[in-house]
Design a protein around this motif. Structure first.
Motif, mmCIF file in Angstrom:
data_model
loop_
_atom_site.group_PDB
_atom_site.id
_atom_site.type_symbol
_atom_site.label_atom_id
_atom_site.label_comp_id
_atom_site.label_asym_id
_atom_site.label_seq_id
_atom_site.Cartn_x
_atom_site.Cartn_y
_atom_site.Cartn_z
ATOM 1 N N GLY A 1 12.098 16.715 4.455
ATOM 2 C CA GLY A 1 11.881 16.422 5.651
ATOM 3 C C GLY A 1 10.686 16.432 6.117
ATOM 4 O O GLY A 1 9.977 15.499 6.965
ATOM 5 N N ILE A 2 10.012 17.656 5.922
ATOM 6 C CA ILE A 2 8.580 17.613 6.377
ATOM 7 C C ILE A 2 7.719 16.853 5.692
ATOM 8 O O ILE A 2 6.844 16.270 6.361
ATOM 9 N N GLY A 3 7.978 16.555 4.526
ATOM 10 C CA GLY A 3 7.020 15.428 3.753
ATOM 11 C C GLY A 3 7.359 14.214 4.269
ATOM 12 O O GLY A 3 6.352 13.267 4.612
ATOM 13 N N ALA A 4 8.713 13.950 4.879
ATOM 14 C CA ALA A 4 8.831 12.634 5.648
ATOM 15 C C ALA A 4 8.132 12.379 6.762
ATOM 16 O O ALA A 4 7.747 11.396 7.230
ATOM 17 N N VAL A 5 7.928 13.434 7.635
ATOM 18 C CA VAL A 5 7.038 13.254 8.853
ATOM 19 C C VAL A 5 5.756 13.328 8.486
ATOM 20 O O VAL A 5 5.232 12.321 9.196
ATOM 21 N N PHE A 6 5.100 14.023 7.661
ATOM 22 C CA PHE A 6 3.666 13.649 7.170
ATOM 23 C C PHE A 6 3.533 12.147 6.727
ATOM 24 O O PHE A 6 2.752 11.228 7.370
ATOM 25 N N GLY B 1 9.143 13.732 -0.367
ATOM 26 C CA GLY B 1 9.523 13.201 1.049
ATOM 27 C C GLY B 1 8.186 12.294 1.797
ATOM 28 O O GLY B 1 8.901 11.220 2.200
ATOM 29 N N GLN B 2 6.973 12.655 1.269
ATOM 30 C CA GLN B 2 6.217 11.855 1.926
ATOM 31 C C GLN B 2 6.168 10.564 1.222
ATOM 32 O O GLN B 2 5.911 9.424 2.002
ATOM 33 N N ALA B 3 6.337 10.518 -0.232
ATOM 34 C CA ALA B 3 6.356 9.390 -0.658
ATOM 35 C C ALA B 3 7.318 8.011 -0.649
ATOM 36 O O ALA B 3 7.326 7.082 -0.229
ATOM 37 N N GLY B 4 8.659 8.673 -0.168
ATOM 38 C CA GLY B 4 9.584 7.957 0.330
ATOM 39 C C GLY B 4 9.585 7.473 1.507
ATOM 40 O O GLY B 4 9.739 6.281 1.983
ATOM 41 N N ALA B 5 9.014 8.387 2.507
ATOM 42 C CA ALA B 5 8.603 7.764 3.909
ATOM 43 C C ALA B 5 7.663 6.812 3.985
ATOM 44 O O ALA B 5 7.915 5.796 4.671
ATOM 45 N N VAL B 6 6.425 6.954 3.081
ATOM 46 C CA VAL B 6 5.416 6.032 3.141
ATOM 47 C C VAL B 6 6.112 4.500 2.628
ATOM 48 O O VAL B 6 5.670 3.430 3.205
ATOM 49 N N THR B 7 6.761 4.806 1.577
ATOM 50 C CA THR B 7 7.550 3.447 1.113
ATOM 51 C C THR B 7 8.379 2.758 2.129
ATOM 52 O O THR B 7 8.186 1.510 2.620
ATOM 53 N N ILE B 8 9.192 3.475 2.633
ATOM 54 C CA ILE B 8 10.188 3.137 3.743
ATOM 55 C C ILE B 8 9.542 2.506 5.066
ATOM 56 O O ILE B 8 9.786 1.470 5.649
ATOM 57 N N ALA B 9 8.830 3.407 5.516
ATOM 58 C CA ALA B 9 8.189 3.218 6.849
ATOM 59 C C ALA B 9 7.042 2.032 6.715
ATOM 60 O O ALA B 9 7.118 1.305 7.604
ATOM 61 N N GLY B 10 6.603 1.862 5.597
ATOM 62 C CA GLY B 10 5.734 0.721 5.378
ATOM 63 C C GLY B 10 6.387 -0.649 5.325
ATOM 64 O O GLY B 10 5.902 -1.589 5.981
ATOM 65 N N ALA C 1 0.882 -1.373 0.030
ATOM 66 C CA ALA C 1 -0.077 -0.011 -0.052
ATOM 67 C C ALA C 1 0.834 1.100 0.056
ATOM 68 O O ALA C 1 0.768 2.148 -0.626
ATOM 69 N N GLY C 2 1.869 1.256 0.581
ATOM 70 C CA GLY C 2 2.689 2.150 0.851
ATOM 71 C C GLY C 2 3.610 2.667 -0.476
ATOM 72 O O GLY C 2 3.749 3.693 -0.965
ATOM 73 N N ALA C 3 3.884 1.512 -1.005
ATOM 74 C CA ALA C 3 4.623 1.716 -2.362
ATOM 75 C C ALA C 3 3.927 2.098 -3.510
ATOM 76 O O ALA C 3 4.279 3.097 -4.417
ATOM 77 N N VAL C 4 2.519 1.734 -3.493
ATOM 78 C CA VAL C 4 1.497 2.289 -4.650
ATOM 79 C C VAL C 4 1.398 3.871 -4.422
ATOM 80 O O VAL C 4 1.418 4.814 -5.139
ATOM 81 N N SER C 5 1.076 4.304 -2.800
ATOM 82 C CA SER C 5 1.105 5.738 -2.544
ATOM 83 C C SER C 5 2.497 6.439 -2.886
ATOM 84 O O SER C 5 2.189 7.662 -3.327
ATOM 85 N N ALA C 6 3.412 5.697 -2.627
ATOM 86 C CA ALA C 6 4.801 6.319 -3.089
ATOM 87 C C ALA C 6 4.867 6.643 -4.603
ATOM 88 O O ALA C 6 5.433 7.802 -4.913
ATOM 89 N N VAL C 7 4.345 5.961 -5.400
ATOM 90 C CA VAL C 7 4.338 5.758 -6.965
ATOM 91 C C VAL C 7 3.668 7.131 -7.150
ATOM 92 O O VAL C 7 4.206 8.315 -7.925
ATOM 93 N N ALA C 8 2.580 7.355 -6.506
ATOM 94 C CA ALA C 8 1.677 8.733 -6.878
ATOM 95 C C ALA C 8 2.546 9.985 -6.283
ATOM 96 O O ALA C 8 2.320 10.936 -6.973
ATOM 97 N N VAL D 1 1.846 6.295 7.986
ATOM 98 C CA VAL D 1 1.878 4.784 7.657
ATOM 99 C C VAL D 1 1.965 4.206 9.187
ATOM 100 O O VAL D 1 1.610 3.162 9.485
ATOM 101 N N ALA D 2 3.096 4.791 9.849
ATOM 102 C CA ALA D 2 3.418 4.308 11.069
ATOM 103 C C ALA D 2 2.298 4.181 12.386
ATOM 104 O O ALA D 2 2.194 3.248 12.979
ATOM 105 N N LEU D 3 1.556 5.305 12.039
ATOM 106 C CA LEU D 3 0.374 5.278 12.981
ATOM 107 C C LEU D 3 -0.702 4.364 12.723
ATOM 108 O O LEU D 3 -1.486 3.779 13.398
ATOM 109 N N THR D 4 -0.764 3.918 11.353
ATOM 110 C CA THR D 4 -1.694 3.080 10.876
ATOM 111 C C THR D 4 -1.324 1.608 11.425
ATOM 112 O O THR D 4 -2.007 0.751 11.827
#
Length: 435
Positions: free
Chosen positions: A247-252, A371-380, A65-72, A257-260
């Motif tokens: 970095g701000i995007g990585a926080v978002f 940043g959000q895309a990368g974080a979603v992928t890695i955190a996922g 799920a994080g990877a698909v979101s990251a592509v977007a 993902v981590a809260l999910t």
């Protein structure tokens, strides 16, 4: 010497008596783009969470799920600046109308493919146009504020406008993830994306209809104006800000993902939307306060101080294991993001010529998306393979690296031209204030 004193005194008094949000909204024409702009940007806050929840439901994997979101997100980060450049050159309306139509169709297609249980590669392909067509309404609204306010006698309102836009953004991030979680959890897994498509289409078309406040399309200027088109990314300060906003995007992304994952670990599905909303609420309240203060410290220093607090707060997330602690620290993280974002967007007005401002704003929002895309992928992946706590390491590392870059290159955040026209022949002088 007497000339300097006579000019600095009015500037100091103007700063001390900075107008508030009420006067900002009484600016002629402001409400005509603020209200539809708010409606049009609301879906952006729903997109990542809606994709994550839908794809997780259909695949059973938070990492997928994080990877698909990251592509977007990556697709948006790559295409957003080009959208901004086209808007600067040909006008916002010309770019926005086809953009919202393409985005709505692409989102519905992605939802349909996910619900049909197609392979992951098909979802990756479908996510590309979803991200590429995300309407850049936030940067367009900010460009309208600068166009309306950056005139003699109104410049004191520009920091207030930047704060107001940050508050508006964060209000959408209070409502958006909670709404997306509620729709996907209690109505249907695809309901979040369906609502996003409808809202972006209706809000975007309404915003595009407000032609009176649209900034001048510099590509249509006559040859006597000799407009010099400057790429926003060619300005060193914009590149530094883009790194900071990664970095701000990585926080978002990391927190979403981590809260999910955390909500699943404790068996309280849906609490992730509540916690993320609390985090965004802290950001919104800080933005309201930040914009109401007449700061004596310049935006460059405010940016570094705010980012330092953000990096420190983000470094504690991985240690938390209760809903109450996440709520408390989430507020702190949100409070620290507001000064960083507001100061960064405020700096654009002095660093970038009018002919490239929408593009500059989209580079920053694109950096947040990347940043959000990368974080979603890695955190996922970390959450799948280890735990939710491991996913929270992503905001820690990203903010630390971005802060180090920001401190090392802080000299580039000062305008290179003082008191002169930033771009020759633009026909729009930008008085540069020295902080």
């Amino acid at each position: 010497m007497s000339t300097v004193n006579s000019t600095s005194a009015p500037q100091a008094s103007a700063t001390a008596a900075r107008p508030g949000y009420g006067q900002l909204l009484r600016t002629p024409g402001a409400l005509s783009f603020v209200l539809p702009g708010f409606a049009a940007r609301q879906p952006f806050a729903m997109l990542t969470m809606s994709i994550v929840l839908l794809v997780q439901h259909t695949t059973g994997s938070l990492g997928s799920a994080g990877a698909v979101s990251a592509v977007a997100g990556i697709s948006m980060a790559l295409c957003a600046p080009q959208t901004g450049k086209l808007a600067d050159r040909y006008g916002q309306r010309a770019v926005l109308i086809p953009g919202v139509v393409v985005h709505a169709v692409s989102v519905i297609l992605l939802a349909g493919l996910a619900l049909a249980d197609l392979p992951l590669w098909a979802l990756f392909l479908a996510a590309v146009p979803v991200g590429a067509s995300v309407p850049q309404v936030g940067p367009m609204v900010r460009a309208r504020w600068v166009s309306v306010l950056d005139r003699p006698g109104r410049s004191p309102l520009l920091p207030t406008a930047a704060a107001f836009e940050s508050v508006t953004d964060e209000f959408t991030f209070v409502v958006g993830p909670v709404l997306a979680t509620a729709l996907c959890t209690w109505v249907h897994p695809g309901a979040g994306l369906a609502a996003e498509a409808v809202l972006i289409l209706a809000g975007g078309l309404l915003f595009a209809a407000q032609r009176g406040t649209q900034p001048k399309a510099h590509g249509l200027a006559d040859e006597h104006a000799r407009v010099e088109h400057v790429s926003a990314l060619s300005i060193p300060g914009v590149r530094v800000l883009a790194v900071a906003f990664l970095g701000i995007g990585a926080v978002f992304g990391g927190m979403q993902v981590a809260l999910t994952a955390f909500a699943e670990e404790i068996g309280q599905a849906g609490v992730n939307g509540l916690l993320y909303g609390i985090f965004a609420a802290g950001n919104m309240l800080a933005g309201i306060t930040f914009g109401a203060i007449a700061w004596k410290v310049g935006p460059q220093r405010r940016l570094i101080l705010g980012y330092t607090g953000l990096a420190i707060a983000a470094s504690t997330l991985w240690m938390l294991h209760s809903v109450a602690l996440f709520a408390i620290v989430g507020v702190v993280v949100g409070v620290c993001i507001a000064p960083a974002m507001i100061s960064g967007f405020t700096l654009v007005g002095s660093l970038v010529p009018a002919s490239a401002r929408t593009e500059a704003f989209t580079w920053l929002t694109g950096a947040i998306a990347l940043g959000q895309a990368g974080a979603v992928t890695i955190a996922g992946r970390l959450a799948d393979e280890r735990s939710a706590s491991a996913g929270f390491l992503v905001p820690l590392v990203a903010t630390a690296l971005a802060l180090a870059t920001l401190v090392a290159l802080r000299s580039r955040l000062h305008p290179t031209s003082r008191g002169r026209t930033v771009a020759r022949g633009v026909g729009h002088r930008i008085p540069v204030a020295v902080d």
